[in-house]
Design a protein around this motif. Structure first.
Motif, PDB file in Angstrom:
ATOM      1  N   TYR A   3      98.799  50.165  34.984  1.00 14.00           N
ATOM      2  CA  TYR A   3     100.065  50.030  35.695  1.00 14.00           C
ATOM      3  C   TYR A   3     101.081  51.031  35.553  1.00 14.00           C
ATOM      4  CZ  TYR A   3     103.939  47.182  37.650  1.00 14.00           C
ATOM      5  OH  TYR A   3     104.947  46.904  38.374  1.00 14.00           O
ATOM      6  N   ILE A   4     101.333  51.804  34.456  1.00 12.19           N
ATOM      7  CA  ILE A   4     101.947  52.714  34.148  1.00 12.19           C
ATOM      8  C   ILE A   4     101.524  54.183  34.655  1.00 12.19           C
ATOM      9  CG2 ILE A   4     103.012  54.290  32.418  1.00 12.19           C
ATOM     10  CD1 ILE A   4     104.664  51.680  32.699  1.00 12.19           C
ATOM     11  N   VAL A   5     100.245  54.480  34.529  1.00 15.41           N
ATOM     12  CA  VAL A   5      99.503  55.623  35.154  1.00 15.41           C
ATOM     13  C   VAL A   5      99.686  55.566  36.725  1.00 15.41           C
ATOM     14  CG1 VAL A   5      97.420  56.762  35.485  1.00 15.41           C
ATOM     15  CG2 VAL A   5      97.976  55.911  33.203  1.00 15.41           C
ATOM     16  N   GLU A   6      99.356  54.329  37.208  1.00 13.98           N
ATOM     17  CA  GLU A   6      99.401  54.516  38.710  1.00 13.98           C
ATOM     18  C   GLU A   6     101.005  54.947  39.234  1.00 13.98           C
ATOM     19  OE1 GLU A   6      97.199  53.988  41.114  1.00 13.98           O
ATOM     20  OE2 GLU A   6      95.829  54.312  39.270  1.00 13.98           O
ATOM     21  N   LEU A   7     101.758  54.136  38.496  1.00 13.36           N
ATOM     22  CA  LEU A   7     103.387  54.470  38.759  1.00 13.36           C
ATOM     23  C   LEU A   7     103.613  55.899  38.747  1.00 13.36           C
ATOM     24  CD1 LEU A   7     105.386  51.500  36.902  1.00 13.36           C
ATOM     25  CD2 LEU A   7     105.132  51.720  39.422  1.00 13.36           C
ATOM     26  N   ASN A   8     103.076  56.415  37.662  1.00  9.59           N
ATOM     27  CA  ASN A   8     103.379  57.711  37.467  1.00  9.59           C
ATOM     28  C   ASN A   8     102.849  58.741  38.665  1.00  9.59           C
ATOM     29  OD1 ASN A   8     105.263  57.844  35.530  1.00  9.59           O
ATOM     30  ND2 ASN A   8     103.465  57.720  33.894  1.00  9.59           N
ATOM     31  N   VAL A  29     105.804  45.891  45.138  1.00  8.13           N
ATOM     32  CA  VAL A  29     105.767  44.650  45.100  1.00  8.13           C
ATOM     33  C   VAL A  29     104.257  44.120  45.071  1.00  8.13           C
ATOM     34  CG1 VAL A  29     105.759  42.454  46.474  1.00  8.13           C
ATOM     35  CG2 VAL A  29     107.853  43.939  46.409  1.00  8.13           C
ATOM     36  N   LEU A  30     103.511  45.003  45.812  1.00 11.07           N
ATOM     37  CA  LEU A  30     102.015  44.665  45.652  1.00 11.07           C
ATOM     38  C   LEU A  30     101.493  44.893  44.185  1.00 11.07           C
ATOM     39  CD1 LEU A  30     100.952  45.640  49.182  1.00 11.07           C
ATOM     40  CD2 LEU A  30     100.700  43.445  48.402  1.00 11.07           C
ATOM     41  N   MET A  31     101.933  46.229  43.654  1.00  9.25           N
ATOM     42  CA  MET A  31     101.388  46.378  42.154  1.00  9.25           C
ATOM     43  C   MET A  31     101.867  45.121  41.268  1.00  9.25           C
ATOM     44  SD  MET A  31     100.100  49.345  41.554  1.00  9.25           S
ATOM     45  CE  MET A  31     100.432  49.982  40.009  1.00  9.25           C
ATOM     46  N   HIS A  32     103.135  44.839  41.350  1.00  7.96           N
ATOM     47  CA  HIS A  32     103.499  43.471  40.619  1.00  7.96           C
ATOM     48  C   HIS A  32     102.907  42.304  40.786  1.00  7.96           C
ATOM     49  CE1 HIS A  32     106.086  40.636  38.947  1.00  7.96           C
ATOM     50  NE2 HIS A  32     106.084  39.970  39.985  1.00  7.96           N
ATOM     51  N   LEU A  33     102.529  42.103  42.212  1.00 11.36           N
ATOM     52  CA  LEU A  33     101.556  40.850  42.175  1.00 11.36           C
ATOM     53  C   LEU A  33     100.042  41.091  41.764  1.00 11.36           C
ATOM     54  CD1 LEU A  33     102.669  40.101  45.829  1.00 11.36           C
ATOM     55  CD2 LEU A  33     103.512  38.766  43.824  1.00 11.36           C
ATOM     56  N   PHE A  34      99.568  42.227  41.994  1.00 10.84           N
ATOM     57  CA  PHE A  34      98.287  42.491  41.337  1.00 10.84           C
ATOM     58  C   PHE A  34      98.095  42.556  39.911  1.00 10.84           C
ATOM     59  CE2 PHE A  34      96.968  43.823  45.592  1.00 10.84           C
ATOM     60  CZ  PHE A  34      95.498  43.648  45.464  1.00 10.84           C
ATOM     61  N   TYR A  87      94.532  41.921  50.682  1.00 11.88           N
ATOM     62  CA  TYR A  87      94.986  43.288  50.233  1.00 11.88           C
ATOM     63  C   TYR A  87      94.241  43.764  49.205  1.00 11.88           C
ATOM     64  CZ  TYR A  87      99.162  42.068  52.875  1.00 11.88           C
ATOM     65  OH  TYR A  87      99.983  42.032  54.131  1.00 11.88           O
ATOM     66  N   GLU A  88      93.823  44.959  49.177  1.00 10.30           N
ATOM     67  CA  GLU A  88      93.276  45.948  48.135  1.00 10.30           C
ATOM     68  C   GLU A  88      93.915  47.003  47.996  1.00 10.30           C
ATOM     69  OE1 GLU A  88      88.903  46.434  48.497  1.00 10.30           O
ATOM     70  OE2 GLU A  88      89.006  44.978  50.353  1.00 10.30           O
ATOM     71  N   LEU A  89      94.499  47.276  46.670  1.00 11.86           N
ATOM     72  CA  LEU A  89      95.207  48.705  46.372  1.00 11.86           C
ATOM     73  C   LEU A  89      94.023  49.432  45.833  1.00 11.86           C
ATOM     74  CD1 LEU A  89      98.045  47.359  43.920  1.00 11.86           C
ATOM     75  CD2 LEU A  89      98.322  48.432  46.200  1.00 11.86           C
ATOM     76  N   GLN A  90      94.447  50.749  46.355  1.00  7.95           N
ATOM     77  CA  GLN A  90      93.666  51.961  46.093  1.00  7.95           C
ATOM     78  C   GLN A  90      94.192  52.858  44.996  1.00  7.95           C
ATOM     79  OE1 GLN A  90      90.610  52.118  47.902  1.00  7.95           O
ATOM     80  NE2 GLN A  90      91.358  50.158  47.987  1.00  7.95           N
ATOM     81  N   PRO A  91      93.484  53.161  44.155  1.00 11.98           N
ATOM     82  CA  PRO A  91      94.147  53.696  42.956  1.00 11.98           C
ATOM     83  C   PRO A  91      94.649  55.092  43.402  1.00 11.98           C
ATOM     84  CG  PRO A  91      92.026  53.091  42.239  1.00 11.98           C
ATOM     85  CD  PRO A  91      92.186  52.696  43.795  1.00 11.98           C
ATOM     86  N   VAL A  92      95.956  55.486  42.905  1.00  7.96           N
ATOM     87  CA  VAL A  92      96.685  56.619  43.287  1.00  7.96           C
ATOM     88  C   VAL A  92      96.094  57.774  42.366  1.00  7.96           C
ATOM     89  CG1 VAL A  92      98.792  57.774  43.644  1.00  7.96           C
ATOM     90  CG2 VAL A  92      98.659  55.429  44.158  1.00  7.96           C
ATOM     91  N   HIS A  93      95.937  57.424  40.994  1.00  5.18           N
ATOM     92  CA  HIS A  93      95.630  58.518  39.989  1.00  5.18           C
ATOM     93  C   HIS A  93      94.342  59.179  40.309  1.00  5.18           C
ATOM     94  CE1 HIS A  93      93.380  55.292  37.814  1.00  5.18           C
ATOM     95  NE2 HIS A  93      92.680  56.185  37.340  1.00  5.18           N
ATOM     96  N   HIS A  94      93.458  58.708  41.029  1.00  2.00           N
ATOM     97  CA  HIS A  94      92.034  59.177  41.320  1.00  2.00           C
ATOM     98  C   HIS A  94      91.925  60.350  42.222  1.00  2.00           C
ATOM     99  CE1 HIS A  94      89.521  56.878  38.591  1.00  2.00           C
ATOM    100  NE2 HIS A  94      90.148  55.848  39.105  1.00  2.00           N
ATOM    101  N   LYS A  95      93.209  60.222  43.220  1.00  2.67           N
ATOM    102  CA  LYS A  95      93.578  61.208  44.117  1.00  2.67           C
ATOM    103  C   LYS A  95      93.981  62.460  43.924  1.00  2.67           C
ATOM    104  CE  LYS A  95      94.716  57.343  47.720  1.00  2.67           C
ATOM    105  NZ  LYS A  95      93.526  57.131  47.651  1.00  2.67           N
TER     106      LYS A  95
END
Length: 119
Positions: A3-8, A29-34, A87-95
């Motif tokens: 969660y924290i890595v994705e937020l950053n 909101v989607l991050m929270h629900l996941f 819904y499928e969240l895609q990781p941000v930290h891999h981008k």
């Protein structure tokens, strides 16, 4: 997903790839629900649930969702009839993220503002 890595990573990416405030709020909101669901690969979420969190019109929700899909942060799969979409969240930290604006919690080094210095 962390969660924290994705937020950053998400907020670091906003400095070079901005999103509307509506899209940012929807992503949050989607991050929270996941997170609450234990990070399943995909999640079924009714529009009414998202609208309850966000207070948007359905049109604004659709526009924000489309923005996240276009940015590669979300996969949205509609379902037939009145069934809620997947819904499928895609990781941000891999981008690819500009490391000069990366700000991990344990190593703060983001300098967007200069510290106040007394004369």
């Amino acid at each position: 997903m962390n969660y924290i890595v994705e937020l950053n990573a998400f907020y670091a990416q906003l400095l070079t790839r901005p999103l509307s405030s509506e899209a940012q709020a929807l992503w949050g909101v989607l991050m929270h629900l996941f997170n609450r669901a234990g990070w399943p690969p995909r999640l079924t979420v009714a529009a009414s649930t998202l609208l309850g969190f966000l207070g948007y019109s359905y049109t604004t929700l659709s526009r924000a969702r489309g923005e996240l899909v276009a940015a590669g942060l979300l996969i949205h799969t509609p379902r037939p009839g009145r069934l809620a979409p997947y819904y499928e969240l895609q990781p941000v930290h891999h981008k690819t993220v500009d490391k000069s604006v990366d700000n991990p919690v344990d190593k703060p080094r983001l300098s967007l503002v200069k510290p106040f210095c007394q004369p």
